[in-house]
Design a protein around this motif. Structure first.
Motif, PDB file in Angstrom:
ATOM      1  N   MET B 213      10.498  16.547   5.228  1.00  0.00           N
ATOM      2  CA  MET B 213       9.604  15.391   5.088  1.00  0.00           C
ATOM      3  C   MET B 213      10.371  14.098   5.170  1.00  0.00           C
ATOM      4  O   MET B 213      11.444  13.938   4.607  1.00  0.00           O
ATOM      5  CB  MET B 213       8.797  15.441   3.795  1.00  0.00           C
ATOM      6  CG  MET B 213       7.786  14.295   3.720  1.00  0.00           C
ATOM      7  SD  MET B 213       6.413  14.643   2.622  1.00  0.00           S
ATOM      8  CE  MET B 213       7.250  14.801   1.088  1.00  0.00           C
ATOM      9  N   THR B 215      10.949  10.699   3.982  1.00  0.00           N
ATOM     10  CA  THR B 215      10.711  10.025   2.699  1.00  0.00           C
ATOM     11  C   THR B 215      11.068   8.545   2.790  1.00  0.00           C
ATOM     12  O   THR B 215      11.373   7.906   1.804  1.00  0.00           O
ATOM     13  CB  THR B 215      11.538  10.671   1.566  1.00  0.00           C
ATOM     14  OG1 THR B 215      12.897  10.774   1.995  1.00  0.00           O
ATOM     15  CG2 THR B 215      11.008  12.036   1.220  1.00  0.00           C
ATOM     16  N   THR B 221       1.902   7.307  -0.784  1.00  0.00           N
ATOM     17  CA  THR B 221       1.369   8.372  -1.646  1.00  0.00           C
ATOM     18  C   THR B 221       0.441   9.303  -0.870  1.00  0.00           C
ATOM     19  O   THR B 221       0.512  10.515  -1.008  1.00  0.00           O
ATOM     20  CB  THR B 221       0.559   7.752  -2.798  1.00  0.00           C
ATOM     21  OG1 THR B 221       1.234   6.569  -3.214  1.00  0.00           O
ATOM     22  CG2 THR B 221       0.455   8.711  -3.957  1.00  0.00           C
ATOM     23  N   LYS B 224       2.375  11.606   1.524  1.00  0.00           N
ATOM     24  CA  LYS B 224       3.102  12.647   0.801  1.00  0.00           C
ATOM     25  C   LYS B 224       2.147  13.691   0.230  1.00  0.00           C
ATOM     26  O   LYS B 224       2.454  14.879   0.200  1.00  0.00           O
ATOM     27  CB  LYS B 224       3.909  12.022  -0.336  1.00  0.00           C
ATOM     28  CG  LYS B 224       5.195  11.443   0.148  1.00  0.00           C
ATOM     29  CD  LYS B 224       6.040  10.995  -1.005  1.00  0.00           C
ATOM     30  CE  LYS B 224       7.268  10.290  -0.464  1.00  0.00           C
ATOM     31  NZ  LYS B 224       7.797   9.323  -1.413  1.00  0.00           N
ATOM     32  N   TYR B 225       0.998  13.206  -0.211  1.00  0.00           N
ATOM     33  CA  TYR B 225       0.049  14.158  -0.800  1.00  0.00           C
ATOM     34  C   TYR B 225      -0.492  15.113   0.258  1.00  0.00           C
ATOM     35  O   TYR B 225      -0.673  16.300   0.011  1.00  0.00           O
ATOM     36  CB  TYR B 225      -1.091  13.412  -1.510  1.00  0.00           C
ATOM     37  CG  TYR B 225      -2.032  14.374  -2.203  1.00  0.00           C
ATOM     38  CD1 TYR B 225      -1.573  15.158  -3.263  1.00  0.00           C
ATOM     39  CD2 TYR B 225      -3.327  14.549  -1.771  1.00  0.00           C
ATOM     40  CE1 TYR B 225      -2.399  16.084  -3.875  1.00  0.00           C
ATOM     41  CE2 TYR B 225      -4.177  15.461  -2.378  1.00  0.00           C
ATOM     42  CZ  TYR B 225      -3.708  16.222  -3.427  1.00  0.00           C
ATOM     43  OH  TYR B 225      -4.523  17.146  -4.025  1.00  0.00           O
ATOM     44  N   ARG B 228       2.081  17.665   0.691  1.00  0.00           N
ATOM     45  CA  ARG B 228       2.124  18.546  -0.477  1.00  0.00           C
ATOM     46  C   ARG B 228       1.022  19.616  -0.409  1.00  0.00           C
ATOM     47  O   ARG B 228       1.263  20.788  -0.682  1.00  0.00           O
ATOM     48  CB  ARG B 228       1.948  17.689  -1.725  1.00  0.00           C
ATOM     49  CG  ARG B 228       2.027  18.486  -2.963  1.00  0.00           C
ATOM     50  CD  ARG B 228       2.064  17.576  -4.184  1.00  0.00           C
ATOM     51  NE  ARG B 228       2.626  18.308  -5.286  1.00  0.00           N
ATOM     52  CZ  ARG B 228       3.294  17.759  -6.275  1.00  0.00           C
ATOM     53  NH1 ARG B 228       3.523  16.470  -6.254  1.00  0.00           N
ATOM     54  NH2 ARG B 228       3.755  18.493  -7.242  1.00  0.00           N
ATOM     55  N   TYR B 231       1.961  22.251   2.298  1.00  0.00           N
ATOM     56  CA  TYR B 231       2.998  23.198   1.894  1.00  0.00           C
ATOM     57  C   TYR B 231       2.503  24.140   0.797  1.00  0.00           C
ATOM     58  O   TYR B 231       2.864  25.307   0.744  1.00  0.00           O
ATOM     59  CB  TYR B 231       4.253  22.449   1.424  1.00  0.00           C
ATOM     60  CG  TYR B 231       5.018  21.824   2.564  1.00  0.00           C
ATOM     61  CD1 TYR B 231       5.344  22.590   3.693  1.00  0.00           C
ATOM     62  CD2 TYR B 231       5.411  20.492   2.546  1.00  0.00           C
ATOM     63  CE1 TYR B 231       6.037  22.025   4.749  1.00  0.00           C
ATOM     64  CE2 TYR B 231       6.105  19.925   3.597  1.00  0.00           C
ATOM     65  CZ  TYR B 231       6.412  20.701   4.701  1.00  0.00           C
ATOM     66  OH  TYR B 231       7.100  20.152   5.753  1.00  0.00           O
ATOM     67  N   PHE B 249      13.556  22.489   0.720  1.00  0.00           N
ATOM     68  CA  PHE B 249      13.001  21.142   0.875  1.00  0.00           C
ATOM     69  C   PHE B 249      14.046  20.206   1.459  1.00  0.00           C
ATOM     70  O   PHE B 249      15.121  20.017   0.887  1.00  0.00           O
ATOM     71  CB  PHE B 249      12.527  20.608  -0.474  1.00  0.00           C
ATOM     72  CG  PHE B 249      11.389  21.391  -1.048  1.00  0.00           C
ATOM     73  CD1 PHE B 249      10.091  21.165  -0.615  1.00  0.00           C
ATOM     74  CD2 PHE B 249      11.610  22.359  -2.020  1.00  0.00           C
ATOM     75  CE1 PHE B 249       9.035  21.889  -1.141  1.00  0.00           C
ATOM     76  CE2 PHE B 249      10.564  23.085  -2.551  1.00  0.00           C
ATOM     77  CZ  PHE B 249       9.268  22.861  -2.112  1.00  0.00           C
ATOM     78  N   GLU B 261      12.011  20.444  -5.297  1.00  0.00           N
ATOM     79  CA  GLU B 261      10.600  20.215  -4.996  1.00  0.00           C
ATOM     80  C   GLU B 261      10.131  18.914  -5.626  1.00  0.00           C
ATOM     81  O   GLU B 261       9.434  18.114  -5.012  1.00  0.00           O
ATOM     82  CB  GLU B 261       9.784  21.396  -5.522  1.00  0.00           C
ATOM     83  CG  GLU B 261       8.296  21.221  -5.284  1.00  0.00           C
ATOM     84  CD  GLU B 261       7.499  22.466  -5.636  1.00  0.00           C
ATOM     85  OE1 GLU B 261       8.112  23.467  -6.052  1.00  0.00           O
ATOM     86  OE2 GLU B 261       6.275  22.419  -5.484  1.00  0.00           O
ATOM     87  N   PHE B 265       8.601  15.559  -3.434  1.00  0.00           N
ATOM     88  CA  PHE B 265       7.275  14.958  -3.402  1.00  0.00           C
ATOM     89  C   PHE B 265       7.196  13.614  -4.104  1.00  0.00           C
ATOM     90  O   PHE B 265       6.225  12.907  -3.982  1.00  0.00           O
ATOM     91  CB  PHE B 265       6.247  15.926  -4.007  1.00  0.00           C
ATOM     92  CG  PHE B 265       5.983  17.112  -3.128  1.00  0.00           C
ATOM     93  CD1 PHE B 265       5.406  16.945  -1.880  1.00  0.00           C
ATOM     94  CD2 PHE B 265       6.344  18.384  -3.531  1.00  0.00           C
ATOM     95  CE1 PHE B 265       5.170  18.038  -1.052  1.00  0.00           C
ATOM     96  CE2 PHE B 265       6.108  19.476  -2.713  1.00  0.00           C
ATOM     97  CZ  PHE B 265       5.536  19.307  -1.466  1.00  0.00           C
ATOM     98  N   SER B 266       8.227  13.267  -4.878  1.00  0.00           N
ATOM     99  CA  SER B 266       8.083  12.027  -5.636  1.00  0.00           C
ATOM    100  C   SER B 266       8.956  10.897  -5.117  1.00  0.00           C
ATOM    101  O   SER B 266       8.585   9.742  -5.150  1.00  0.00           O
ATOM    102  CB  SER B 266       8.367  12.295  -7.114  1.00  0.00           C
ATOM    103  OG  SER B 266       9.655  12.842  -7.249  1.00  0.00           O
TER     104      SER B 266
END
Lengths: 427, 381
Positions: B213, B215, B221, B224-225, B228, B231, B249, B261, B265-266
């Motif tokens: 991903m 980043t 957001t 990314k969501y 998420r 996946y 990841f 992980e 995602f954050s």
């Protein structure tokens, strides 16, 4: 329950039956069925042990079962208006619970047998519904389960809108001749004129196949059978409670049993707060008649909930039973009125027509569209439901269907067309 | 006058299955309603973001039984107290409603839903019912091993141990009936029926998802969501198909590194984007950790496509190399506004059925991407 328990129950039933009869009750012959919770809940969900299959009953059944499993509510008995009268008792009931229940259902049986509203209900409905269920099953085999289910989805929407059976049959609505309304007024019971919406669709819909007409006719018969029960909820439960109390008082209960009974009884008549507990209110009204047996027997014979409340809910009762009118105010349920007449009238308005809105057939338009009218009595219709329901009625009629009602004090016509339901003001 | 007759009976009710049958039918209708909403469920936060929970309350199109009925909500009603209730007393609260004035409930969006409970298992069954592993390449055949046998067919010859008694008896009844006898009076060799089996092949090896991903700062957001959600379901599906599923990841901006992980995602980083960095790291992992001989490799890359122009050629080259090792590879570009990127254009030129490209414009595209990634036939959306 072993043989000994069953014999003890049978002995108790003999005593209770004798007592009920010495008080003047005249019930149907009784069939007590001891059965597991699932069966009691099935009977509760279907309204009858033999009724046809439909997912909506399964939904009700699941809800009841969940409430039972989680201890939220428990039905101890169910009783069916039939001759002989079937009473379903939960197999986990104690003997004492069963004594109270037997006294209770004997009074229900007496009510079914002697209240005027029930006088023309078929008493063999257990068997008839079994026949209906079998016929619907055969239609499923012939036309496909989905086809029949989807038709039932449509038909159940309107099924309540028929007329209760009465000693005097209402005059059938004759078909409108071309335009305007086709109502005939020379009926012996003008208050029911046009209210048999199901009967009208059944006879006049250009869209129904024979098997669909047959199903609709069966649903109509079933609803006509259920109607008197909708009209006498408070009375019927009040009557059963009135008698189980009197009969149990006469039984020789041990001190422990007496305490146990007092607990059960007080649970049954617990005030419900935001609504009416029919067991409690019905009991209170019957008790207020004094110990004049002729008077209470006459009331149970002639009244329905509406006349029962109008005639016998007095200022004293409203005060003593702590009845009140409440309204929602900013998310809170607030007591707004304690004036006894307004309490009585509000309660009557909740019970008019079994608590259901009255729809009447207002005839057909020139193009053969069906015109229904909601007989507005101050309470508006639920519009979300109305729109969905009207679409289903359109499928039964095969052409557009109109419904005139009142929204925010204005007359509005809702029309179900192929592309959806729309509304327009009428004035 | 004698006593009103009565009887007490206690029947065997075990065959009374009416309620259960219709309950099952109602549940089937609920499942149908959920099926119609799968696209929404795939991005449902309560599911994707849950930790450990296995039962979810999900809104589905109502199976309400519509009737003509009163709107009581604003009407005065009668209640009953314990005694001494006075005007002005509060006897309760309105049940909270999901938005919208009660009076306009019919017009307010979203009110038309009612909630039902569904388990993650049930949801997966519905979701995965039509999914299949993407095209497997010939070289992967070697890891197809006999997993088990399944009795799938009936034949007239076979081992006595595999005799199908029921069908044999049925056959005998049929023959006896044909010969004019009502009951089974004899059994002939010709009546015998045997079960036979098939070998069911199941991939024996592990699968690895190389989750890449972007980043960089431009991935917000929402982007990314979407990744998420994708996946989440991808890994769950692969777990059903393979003995072992791993996920690595890889986060990148101009440089790539393997992260947890949580970080994946954050964390957000500023700066530009070089997608080739992620593909390079993915190749490295394949060479060092996930030998293609024993791993089915699924590289998948989420980006907003905002790549350095000078990097695109290198990306194409690396993707082609990754494809040699992969069972299938996916590239998803989250486009919240505007159009597809140059990188997407370049990748489109690669002629490989196992490279699947997706443009994700809204939440429902996640579902579409999953569904078309997990099909046998090549689909490009």
């Amino acid at each position: 329950m072993d043989r000994e328990d069953q014999r003890a129950l049978e002995e108790a039933i003999e005593r209770i039956t004798d007592m009920a009869e010495s008080f003047g009750l005249r019930p149907f012959p009784m069939r007590y069925e001891i059965c597991p919770a699932e069966v009691v809940y099935a009977v509760g969900a279907y309204g009858m042990p033999t009724r046809f299959a439909h997912w909506s009953f399964g939904k009700a059944f699941e809800r009841m079962k969940v409430q039972y499993d989680t201890g939220l509510s428990k039905i101890y008995e169910l009783v069916v208006n039939s001759d002989p009268c079937y009473a379903f008792l939960l197999d986990t009931n104690t003997l004492l619970q069963n004594k109270m229940i037997v006294a209770h259902v004997l009074a229900h049986s007496d009510f079914f047998r002697n209240n005027a509203q029930f006088s023309t209900t078929p008493r063999d409905m257990v068997e008839r519904m079994a026949v209906y269920a079998e016929r619907i099953r055969r239609y499923e085999l012939r036309h496909g389960e989905e086809t029949v289910e989807s038709f039932l989805d449509d038909a159940l929407v309107i099924s309540e809108h028929t007329v209760p059976p009465s000693p005097v049959e209402p005059t059938r609505l004759s078909r409108g001749s071309g335009s305007g309304t086709g109502r005939k007024e020379e009926t012996s019971r003008p208050e029911w004129a046009g209210e048999d919406v199901v009967g009208y669709i059944l006879e006049h819909s250009p869209a129904l196949d024979d098997w669909q007409r047959d199903i609709l006719a069966m649903l109509r018969e079933e609803m006509r059978y259920f109607w008197p029960q909708l009209q006498t909820k408070i009375m019927n439960e009040g009557w059963a409670t009135y008698w189980h109390l009197r009969i149990m008082r006469e039984m020789d209960l041990s001190p422990d049993e007496a305490v146990e009974f007092a607990k059960m009884h007080s649970q049954v008549i617990q005030p419900a707060g935001h609504t009416i507990n029919p067991y409690r209110l019905g009991l209170a009204i019957f008790e207020a008649q004094g110990e004049d047996p002729e008077r209470v027997f006459e009331i149970r014979e002639t009244e329905t909930d509406v006349s029962f409340l109008r005639n016998y809910l007095t200022e004293d009762l409203v005060e003593h039973e702590d009845l009140f009118v409440w309204k929602p105010v900013h998310g809170e349920l607030k007591v707004s009125d304690k004036d006894w007449k307004r309490v009585r009238d509000t309660l009557v308005s909740e019970r008019v027509h079994g608590g259901l809105p009255t729809l009447v057939v207002d005839g057909e338009s020139a193009g053969g569209e069906l015109v229904l009218r909601h007989r507005y009595e101050g309470v508006p219709l639920d519009l979300k439901h109305l729109k969905k329901a009207l679409g289903h009625v359109r499928r039964l009629w095969g052409r557009d269907v109109h419904l005139d009602t009142v929204v925010d004090e204005r007359s509005v016509r809702f029309t179900a067309a192929p592309d959806g339901v729309r509304s327009r003001p009428l004035d | 006058m004698g006593r009103t007759p009565f009887s007490v009976s206690r029947d065997d009710w075990t065959l009374h299955r009416k309620g259960q049958l219709d309950q099952e039918r109602h549940r089937e209708r609920v499942r149908q309603a959920i099926r119609e909403r799968l696209a929404d469920m795939v991005t449902e936060e309560s599911i994707v973001l849950s930790r450990g929970g296995n039962v979810f309350r999900v809104p589905i199109r109502s199976l309400e039984e519509y009737r003509f009925r009163y709107q009581w909500e604003k009407q005065p009603r009668v209640g009953q107290g314990q005694g001494g209730t006075r005007v002005g007393d509060v006897i309760g609260r309105m049940p909270s409603q999901g938005g919208g004035e009660a009076g306009q409930a019919g017009d307010a969006p979203g009110v038309d839903y009612y909630e039902t409970e569904v388990t993650l298992d049930e949801l997966e069954n519905l979701l995965f019912a039509s999914w299949e592993l993407p095209n497997r390449r010939p070289k992967d055949r070697r890891d197809m091993e006999v997993e088990q046998v399944q009795f799938t067919d009936i034949r007239k010859k076979g081992m006595m141990a595999n005799l199908d008694k029921k069908r044999t008896l049925l056959e005998a009844m049929r023959r006896n009936a044909r010969e004019g006898r009502g009951a089974v009076i004899d059994l002939k060799p010709d009546d015998l029926r045997f079960k036979t089996w098939d070998e069911v092949q199941k991939p024996e090896t592990a699968a690895v998802v190389l989750a890449m991903m972007d980043t960089s700062g431009s991935m917000g957001t929402f982007e990314k969501y979407m990744a998420r959600c994708f996946y989440f379901w991808m890994v769950r599906f692969l777990r059903r198909k393979y003995r072992r599923v791993e996920i690595a990841f890889i986060a990148h901006h101009v440089e790539a590194r393997e992260v947890t992980e949580e970080e994946f995602f954050s964390k957000g980083e500023s700066g530009g984007t070089r997608c080739s960095s992620a593909y390079e790291l993915a190749l490295q992992l394949v060479e060092q950790r996930y030998p293609p001989a024993t791993h089915n490799i699924y590289p998948f890359h989420f980006t907003d496509g905002d790549n350095l122009g000078s990097d695109n050629a290198r990306c194409v080259e690396l993707v082609e190399r990754l494809l040699e090792y992969s069972s299938a590879m996916g590239y998803a570009e989250v486009i919240s506004h505007g159009r597809e990127s140059r990188l997407m254009d370049e990748l489109r030129r690669i002629d490989a059925p196992d490279l699947r490209l997706f443009a994700i414009r809204d939440r429902e595209d996640v579902y579409r991407a999953l569904r078309s990634f997990f099909t046998q036939n090549r689909q490009v959306s």
